[in-house]
Enzyme design. Sequence first.
Site, PDB file in Angstrom:
ATOM      1  N   SER A 161       0.849  -1.192   0.000  1.00 18.20           N
ATOM      2  CA  SER A 161       0.000   0.000   0.000  1.00 18.20           C
ATOM      3  C   SER A 161       0.880   1.236   0.000  1.00 18.20           C
ATOM      4  O   SER A 161       1.898   1.284   0.674  1.00 18.20           O
ATOM      5  CB  SER A 161      -0.910   0.027   1.218  1.00 18.20           C
ATOM      6  OG  SER A 161      -1.701   1.185   1.183  1.00 18.20           O
ATOM      7  N   TYR A 175      -3.024  -1.074  10.175  1.00 13.85           N
ATOM      8  CA  TYR A 175      -3.040  -1.462   8.759  1.00 13.85           C
ATOM      9  C   TYR A 175      -1.735  -1.047   8.084  1.00 13.85           C
ATOM     10  O   TYR A 175      -1.084  -1.845   7.394  1.00 13.85           O
ATOM     11  CB  TYR A 175      -4.227  -0.825   8.046  1.00 13.85           C
ATOM     12  CG  TYR A 175      -4.249  -1.064   6.553  1.00 13.85           C
ATOM     13  CD1 TYR A 175      -4.644  -2.289   6.036  1.00 13.85           C
ATOM     14  CD2 TYR A 175      -3.858  -0.060   5.655  1.00 13.85           C
ATOM     15  CE1 TYR A 175      -4.648  -2.524   4.661  1.00 13.85           C
ATOM     16  CE2 TYR A 175      -3.867  -0.283   4.286  1.00 13.85           C
ATOM     17  CZ  TYR A 175      -4.261  -1.521   3.792  1.00 13.85           C
ATOM     18  OH  TYR A 175      -4.267  -1.750   2.436  1.00 13.85           O
ATOM     19  N   LYS A 179       1.199  -3.489   6.381  1.00 10.37           N
ATOM     20  CA  LYS A 179       1.625  -3.415   4.978  1.00 10.37           C
ATOM     21  C   LYS A 179       3.123  -3.099   4.888  1.00 10.37           C
ATOM     22  O   LYS A 179       3.826  -3.600   4.012  1.00 10.37           O
ATOM     23  CB  LYS A 179       0.801  -2.366   4.222  1.00 10.37           C
ATOM     24  CG  LYS A 179      -0.642  -2.801   3.974  1.00 10.37           C
ATOM     25  CD  LYS A 179      -0.705  -4.024   3.082  1.00 10.37           C
ATOM     26  CE  LYS A 179      -2.122  -4.477   2.776  1.00 10.37           C
ATOM     27  NZ  LYS A 179      -2.185  -5.687   1.932  1.00 10.37           N
TER      28      LYS A 179
HETATM   29  N1  LIG Z   1      -8.555  -0.802  -2.576  1.00 11.26           N
HETATM   30  C1  LIG Z   1      -7.504  -0.048  -2.316  1.00 11.26           C
HETATM   31  O1  LIG Z   1      -7.516   1.183  -2.502  1.00 11.26           O
HETATM   32  C2  LIG Z   1      -6.218  -0.668  -1.811  1.00 11.26           C
HETATM   33  C3  LIG Z   1      -5.126   0.146  -1.588  1.00 11.26           C
HETATM   34  C4  LIG Z   1      -3.933  -0.412  -1.148  1.00 11.26           C
HETATM   35  C5  LIG Z   1      -3.843  -1.762  -0.936  1.00 11.26           C
HETATM   36  N2  LIG Z   1      -4.935  -2.547  -1.120  1.00 11.26           N
HETATM   37  C6  LIG Z   1      -4.789  -3.960  -0.856  1.00 11.26           C
HETATM   38  O2  LIG Z   1      -5.308  -4.687  -1.953  1.00 11.26           O
HETATM   39  C7  LIG Z   1      -5.884  -5.900  -1.487  1.00 11.26           C
HETATM   40  C8  LIG Z   1      -7.337  -5.998  -1.952  1.00 11.26           C
HETATM   41  O3  LIG Z   1      -8.032  -4.876  -1.471  1.00 11.26           O
HETATM   42  P1  LIG Z   1      -9.536  -4.556  -1.873  1.00 11.26           P
HETATM   43  O4  LIG Z   1      -9.689  -3.093  -1.800  1.00 11.26           O
HETATM   44  O5  LIG Z   1      -9.898  -5.251  -3.118  1.00 11.26           O
HETATM   45  O6  LIG Z   1     -10.294  -5.158  -0.606  1.00 11.26           O
HETATM   46  P2  LIG Z   1     -11.612  -6.036  -0.433  1.00 11.26           P
HETATM   47  O7  LIG Z   1     -12.611  -5.762  -1.497  1.00 11.26           O
HETATM   48  O8  LIG Z   1     -12.015  -5.854   0.997  1.00 11.26           O
HETATM   49  O9  LIG Z   1     -11.079  -7.523  -0.641  1.00 11.26           O
HETATM   50  C9  LIG Z   1     -10.323  -8.143   0.329  1.00 11.26           C
HETATM   51  C10 LIG Z   1     -10.354  -9.621   0.047  1.00 11.26           C
HETATM   52  O10 LIG Z   1      -9.534 -10.277   1.014  1.00 11.26           O
HETATM   53  C11 LIG Z   1     -10.292 -11.344   1.553  1.00 11.26           C
HETATM   54  N3  LIG Z   1      -9.869 -11.687   2.889  1.00 11.26           N
HETATM   55  C12 LIG Z   1      -9.843 -10.924   4.011  1.00 11.26           C
HETATM   56  N4  LIG Z   1      -9.407 -11.629   5.043  1.00 11.26           N
HETATM   57  C13 LIG Z   1      -9.135 -12.882   4.575  1.00 11.26           C
HETATM   58  C14 LIG Z   1      -8.670 -14.071   5.160  1.00 11.26           C
HETATM   59  N5  LIG Z   1      -8.387 -14.154   6.466  1.00 11.26           N
HETATM   60  N6  LIG Z   1      -8.514 -15.168   4.371  1.00 11.26           N
HETATM   61  C15 LIG Z   1      -8.799 -15.122   3.070  1.00 11.26           C
HETATM   62  N7  LIG Z   1      -9.272 -14.027   2.442  1.00 11.26           N
HETATM   63  C16 LIG Z   1      -9.428 -12.917   3.204  1.00 11.26           C
HETATM   64  C17 LIG Z   1     -11.725 -10.867   1.545  1.00 11.26           C
HETATM   65  O11 LIG Z   1     -12.585 -11.979   1.663  1.00 11.26           O
HETATM   66  P3  LIG Z   1     -13.991 -11.933   2.501  1.00 11.26           P
HETATM   67  O12 LIG Z   1     -15.019 -11.426   1.534  1.00 11.26           O
HETATM   68  O13 LIG Z   1     -14.196 -13.333   2.891  1.00 11.26           O
HETATM   69  O14 LIG Z   1     -13.771 -11.013   3.664  1.00 11.26           O
HETATM   70  C18 LIG Z   1     -11.758 -10.217   0.174  1.00 11.26           C
HETATM   71  O15 LIG Z   1     -11.942 -11.181  -0.822  1.00 11.26           O
HETATM   72  C19 LIG Z   1      -5.733  -5.900   0.032  1.00 11.26           C
HETATM   73  O16 LIG Z   1      -4.555  -6.614   0.391  1.00 11.26           O
HETATM   74  C20 LIG Z   1      -5.581  -4.441   0.354  1.00 11.26           C
HETATM   75  O17 LIG Z   1      -4.888  -4.214   1.561  1.00 11.26           O
HETATM   76  C21 LIG Z   1      -6.117  -2.036  -1.552  1.00 11.26           C
END
Ligand SMILES: NC(=O)c1ccc[n+]([C@@H]2O[C@H](COP(=O)([O-])OP(=O)(O)OC[C@H]3O[C@@H](n4cnc5c(N)ncnc54)[C@H](OP(=O)(O)O)[C@@H]3O)[C@@H](O)[C@H]2O)c1
Length: 205
Positions: A161, A175, A179
Amino acid sequence: MKRAALVDISTTATEILGVDPLTGTIWLVTGTSSGLGKCLVTSVLSRGDCVVATVRKPSSLDDLALTEEQKGRLRVLILDITDSEENIRKLIGEAWVVWGRVDILVNNAGRASTKALMEEGGLELMRAEYETNVFGTMKVTNAVLPHMRQRKSGLIVFLGSRVVWQANTPVASSYISSKAAIHGTSPSAFSTPAQDRTTNSSSHQ
Ligand SMILES: NC(=O)c1ccc[n+]([C@@H]2O[C@H](COP(=O)([O-])OP(=O)(O)OC[C@H]3O[C@@H](n4cnc5c(N)ncnc54)[C@H](OP(=O)(O)O)[C@@H]3O)[C@@H](O)[C@H]2O)c1
Protein backbone atom coordinates in the site's frame (compact mmCIF):
# COMPACT_ATOMS: atom_id res chain seq x y z
CA MET A 1 -26.29 -13.92 -16.17
CA LYS A 2 -24.18 -17.07 -16.14
CA ARG A 3 -22.88 -18.19 -12.82
CA ALA A 4 -19.43 -19.54 -12.00
CA ALA A 5 -19.71 -23.07 -10.76
CA LEU A 6 -17.87 -24.08 -7.65
CA VAL A 7 -15.78 -26.90 -9.01
CA ASP A 8 -14.09 -29.60 -7.00
CA ILE A 9 -10.52 -28.42 -6.56
CA SER A 10 -9.26 -31.96 -6.93
CA THR A 11 -10.25 -31.99 -10.60
CA THR A 12 -7.03 -32.44 -12.55
CA ALA A 13 -5.86 -30.78 -15.74
CA THR A 14 -6.68 -33.72 -17.94
CA GLU A 15 -10.28 -33.62 -16.73
CA ILE A 16 -10.72 -29.96 -17.58
CA LEU A 17 -12.29 -29.65 -20.94
CA GLY A 18 -10.56 -27.48 -23.46
CA VAL A 19 -7.78 -26.16 -21.27
CA ASP A 20 -4.19 -26.58 -22.31
CA PRO A 21 -2.07 -25.73 -19.28
CA LEU A 22 1.01 -25.72 -21.49
CA THR A 23 0.01 -22.57 -23.33
CA GLY A 24 -1.67 -20.36 -20.72
CA THR A 25 -0.37 -18.78 -17.55
CA ILE A 26 -1.60 -20.36 -14.31
CA TRP A 27 -2.58 -17.87 -11.60
CA LEU A 28 -3.35 -18.37 -7.92
CA VAL A 29 -5.14 -15.33 -6.50
CA THR A 30 -6.16 -15.05 -2.84
CA GLY A 31 -9.16 -13.09 -1.58
CA THR A 32 -11.25 -12.96 -4.74
CA SER A 33 -14.70 -12.43 -3.24
CA SER A 34 -14.64 -8.69 -3.94
CA GLY A 35 -12.60 -5.69 -5.00
CA LEU A 36 -9.26 -6.05 -6.74
CA GLY A 37 -9.14 -9.83 -6.41
CA LYS A 38 -12.49 -10.35 -8.10
CA CYS A 39 -11.56 -7.92 -10.90
CA LEU A 40 -8.28 -9.77 -11.40
CA VAL A 41 -10.07 -13.11 -11.81
CA THR A 42 -12.19 -11.60 -14.58
CA SER A 43 -9.12 -10.09 -16.27
CA VAL A 44 -7.14 -13.33 -16.08
CA LEU A 45 -9.99 -15.31 -17.62
CA SER A 46 -10.51 -12.64 -20.29
CA ARG A 47 -6.90 -12.99 -21.44
CA GLY A 48 -7.22 -16.75 -21.77
CA ASP A 49 -5.27 -17.80 -18.69
CA CYS A 50 -6.21 -20.28 -15.94
CA VAL A 51 -6.85 -19.27 -12.34
CA VAL A 52 -7.28 -20.86 -8.96
CA ALA A 53 -9.28 -18.22 -7.10
CA THR A 54 -9.50 -18.44 -3.32
CA VAL A 55 -12.51 -17.30 -1.33
CA ARG A 56 -13.81 -17.84 2.18
CA LYS A 57 -17.46 -18.15 1.22
CA PRO A 58 -18.21 -20.73 -1.51
CA SER A 59 -20.82 -18.57 -3.27
CA SER A 60 -18.58 -15.49 -3.55
CA LEU A 61 -17.93 -15.84 -7.28
CA ASP A 62 -21.40 -17.00 -8.27
CA ASP A 63 -22.26 -13.61 -9.74
CA LEU A 64 -19.41 -13.58 -12.28
CA ALA A 65 -20.71 -13.57 -15.84
CA LEU A 66 -18.60 -16.27 -17.50
CA THR A 67 -18.78 -18.32 -20.65
CA GLU A 68 -18.62 -22.10 -20.36
CA GLU A 69 -15.10 -21.95 -21.76
CA GLN A 70 -14.03 -19.44 -19.10
CA LYS A 71 -15.56 -21.57 -16.36
CA GLY A 72 -13.29 -24.39 -17.53
CA ARG A 73 -10.29 -22.20 -16.72
CA LEU A 74 -11.49 -21.28 -13.21
CA ARG A 75 -11.14 -23.34 -10.07
CA VAL A 76 -12.40 -22.04 -6.73
CA LEU A 77 -10.56 -22.94 -3.56
CA ILE A 78 -11.96 -22.29 -0.09
CA LEU A 79 -9.10 -20.76 1.85
CA ASP A 80 -8.86 -18.62 4.95
CA ILE A 81 -5.29 -17.37 5.07
CA THR A 82 -5.40 -17.26 8.88
CA ASP A 83 -5.81 -21.05 8.92
CA SER A 84 -2.94 -23.18 10.27
CA GLU A 85 0.28 -23.50 8.28
CA GLU A 86 -0.35 -27.21 7.92
CA ASN A 87 -3.83 -26.76 6.45
CA ILE A 88 -2.67 -24.02 4.12
CA ARG A 89 0.22 -26.14 2.85
CA LYS A 90 -2.25 -28.95 2.15
CA LEU A 91 -4.68 -26.65 0.30
CA ILE A 92 -1.91 -25.04 -1.74
CA GLY A 93 -0.75 -28.54 -2.65
CA GLU A 94 -4.24 -29.23 -3.98
CA ALA A 95 -4.22 -25.96 -5.92
CA TRP A 96 -0.87 -26.88 -7.44
CA VAL A 97 -2.04 -30.17 -8.92
CA VAL A 98 -5.07 -28.70 -10.71
CA TRP A 99 -2.94 -27.59 -13.65
CA GLY A 100 0.33 -29.10 -12.49
CA ARG A 101 1.87 -25.78 -11.52
CA VAL A 102 1.25 -22.16 -10.51
CA ASP A 103 3.11 -19.49 -12.48
CA ILE A 104 1.92 -16.45 -10.55
CA LEU A 105 0.77 -16.17 -6.94
CA VAL A 106 -1.07 -12.93 -6.17
CA ASN A 107 -1.24 -12.34 -2.42
CA ASN A 108 -4.30 -10.13 -2.62
CA ALA A 109 -6.29 -11.17 0.48
CA GLY A 110 -6.07 -8.48 3.10
CA ARG A 111 -8.05 -6.56 5.63
CA ALA A 112 -8.21 -2.94 6.61
CA SER A 113 -9.87 -2.81 9.99
CA THR A 114 -12.29 -0.26 11.28
CA LYS A 115 -10.30 2.87 11.79
CA ALA A 116 -9.31 3.42 15.39
CA LEU A 117 -6.88 5.39 17.47
CA MET A 118 -3.91 3.20 18.35
CA GLU A 119 -4.81 2.94 22.02
CA GLU A 120 -8.47 2.27 21.23
CA GLY A 121 -7.81 -0.60 18.85
CA GLY A 122 -5.01 -1.82 21.04
CA LEU A 123 -2.95 -4.92 20.41
CA GLU A 124 -6.03 -7.01 19.72
CA LEU A 125 -6.76 -5.04 16.57
CA MET A 126 -3.12 -4.92 15.62
CA ARG A 127 -2.75 -8.69 16.00
CA ALA A 128 -5.85 -9.30 13.90
CA GLU A 129 -4.46 -7.09 11.15
CA TYR A 130 -1.11 -8.86 11.25
CA GLU A 131 -2.66 -12.34 11.33
CA THR A 132 -4.16 -11.67 7.92
CA ASN A 133 -1.96 -9.10 6.18
CA VAL A 134 1.40 -10.41 7.36
CA PHE A 135 1.28 -13.94 8.76
CA GLY A 136 -1.54 -15.12 6.51
CA THR A 137 0.20 -13.76 3.44
CA MET A 138 3.47 -15.39 4.45
CA LYS A 139 1.77 -18.73 5.18
CA VAL A 140 0.46 -18.83 1.63
CA THR A 141 3.79 -17.65 0.23
CA ASN A 142 5.75 -20.22 2.24
CA ALA A 143 3.43 -22.96 1.02
CA VAL A 144 3.91 -21.94 -2.63
CA LEU A 145 7.66 -21.29 -2.56
CA PRO A 146 8.92 -24.90 -2.37
CA HIS A 147 6.89 -25.75 -5.49
CA MET A 148 8.21 -22.71 -7.38
CA ARG A 149 11.77 -23.30 -6.25
CA GLN A 150 11.54 -26.87 -7.48
CA ARG A 151 10.43 -25.60 -10.90
CA LYS A 152 12.98 -22.75 -10.70
CA SER A 153 10.27 -20.48 -11.93
CA GLY A 154 7.47 -18.35 -10.55
CA LEU A 155 6.29 -14.85 -9.76
CA ILE A 156 4.86 -13.80 -6.41
CA VAL A 157 2.93 -10.55 -6.12
CA PHE A 158 2.32 -8.81 -2.80
CA LEU A 159 -0.38 -6.20 -2.44
CA GLY A 160 1.30 -3.50 -0.43
CA SER A 161 0.00 0.00 0.00
CA ARG A 162 1.19 3.47 -0.78
CA VAL A 163 0.03 4.53 2.69
CA VAL A 164 3.28 3.03 3.90
CA TRP A 165 4.89 6.20 2.53
CA GLN A 166 2.08 8.38 3.89
CA ALA A 167 2.30 7.09 7.41
CA ASN A 168 0.63 10.16 8.83
CA THR A 169 -2.70 8.83 7.54
CA PRO A 170 -4.85 9.07 10.67
CA VAL A 171 -6.31 6.15 12.64
CA ALA A 172 -4.86 3.44 10.39
CA SER A 173 -1.58 2.64 12.11
CA SER A 174 -2.20 -1.10 12.44
CA TYR A 175 -3.04 -1.46 8.76
CA ILE A 176 -0.13 0.72 7.65
CA SER A 177 2.41 -1.09 9.78
CA SER A 178 1.16 -4.49 8.59
CA LYS A 179 1.62 -3.42 4.98
CA ALA A 180 5.04 -1.98 5.85
CA ALA A 181 5.98 -5.38 7.27
CA ILE A 182 5.14 -7.03 3.97
CA HIS A 183 7.13 -4.40 2.07
CA GLY A 184 10.07 -5.18 4.32
CA THR A 185 9.75 -8.93 4.28
CA SER A 186 9.43 -9.70 0.61
CA PRO A 187 12.77 -8.39 -0.75
CA SER A 188 14.73 -10.16 1.95
CA ALA A 189 12.80 -13.39 1.61
CA PHE A 190 13.65 -13.60 -2.07
CA SER A 191 17.19 -12.29 -2.10
CA THR A 192 18.91 -15.33 -0.56
CA PRO A 193 18.45 -18.19 -3.01
CA ALA A 194 19.27 -16.05 -6.02
CA GLN A 195 20.14 -19.07 -8.12
CA ASP A 196 16.57 -19.81 -9.00
CA ARG A 197 14.21 -17.67 -11.04
CA THR A 198 11.55 -17.24 -8.38
CA THR A 199 10.86 -13.55 -8.09
CA ASN A 200 8.56 -11.29 -6.19
CA SER A 201 6.72 -8.19 -7.13
CA SER A 202 5.10 -5.73 -4.76
CA SER A 203 2.17 -3.67 -5.86
CA HIS A 204 1.92 -0.27 -4.24
CA GLN A 205 -1.44 1.41 -4.58
N1 LIG B 1 -8.56 -0.80 -2.58
C1 LIG B 1 -7.50 -0.05 -2.32
O1 LIG B 1 -7.52 1.18 -2.50
C2 LIG B 1 -6.22 -0.67 -1.81
C3 LIG B 1 -5.13 0.15 -1.59
C4 LIG B 1 -3.93 -0.41 -1.15
C5 LIG B 1 -3.84 -1.76 -0.94
N2 LIG B 1 -4.93 -2.55 -1.12
C6 LIG B 1 -4.79 -3.96 -0.86
O2 LIG B 1 -5.31 -4.69 -1.95
C7 LIG B 1 -5.88 -5.90 -1.49
C8 LIG B 1 -7.34 -6.00 -1.95
O3 LIG B 1 -8.03 -4.88 -1.47
P1 LIG B 1 -9.54 -4.56 -1.87
O4 LIG B 1 -9.69 -3.09 -1.80
O5 LIG B 1 -9.90 -5.25 -3.12
O6 LIG B 1 -10.29 -5.16 -0.61
P2 LIG B 1 -11.61 -6.04 -0.43
O7 LIG B 1 -12.61 -5.76 -1.50
O8 LIG B 1 -12.02 -5.85 1.00
O9 LIG B 1 -11.08 -7.52 -0.64
C9 LIG B 1 -10.32 -8.14 0.33
C10 LIG B 1 -10.35 -9.62 0.05
O10 LIG B 1 -9.53 -10.28 1.01
C11 LIG B 1 -10.29 -11.34 1.55
N3 LIG B 1 -9.87 -11.69 2.89
C12 LIG B 1 -9.84 -10.92 4.01
N4 LIG B 1 -9.41 -11.63 5.04
C13 LIG B 1 -9.13 -12.88 4.57
C14 LIG B 1 -8.67 -14.07 5.16
N5 LIG B 1 -8.39 -14.15 6.47
N6 LIG B 1 -8.51 -15.17 4.37
C15 LIG B 1 -8.80 -15.12 3.07
N7 LIG B 1 -9.27 -14.03 2.44
C16 LIG B 1 -9.43 -12.92 3.20
C17 LIG B 1 -11.73 -10.87 1.55
O11 LIG B 1 -12.59 -11.98 1.66
P3 LIG B 1 -13.99 -11.93 2.50
O12 LIG B 1 -15.02 -11.43 1.53
O13 LIG B 1 -14.20 -13.33 2.89
O14 LIG B 1 -13.77 -11.01 3.66
C18 LIG B 1 -11.76 -10.22 0.17
O15 LIG B 1 -11.94 -11.18 -0.82
C19 LIG B 1 -5.73 -5.90 0.03
O16 LIG B 1 -4.55 -6.61 0.39
C20 LIG B 1 -5.58 -4.44 0.35
O17 LIG B 1 -4.89 -4.21 1.56
C21 LIG B 1 -6.12 -2.04 -1.55
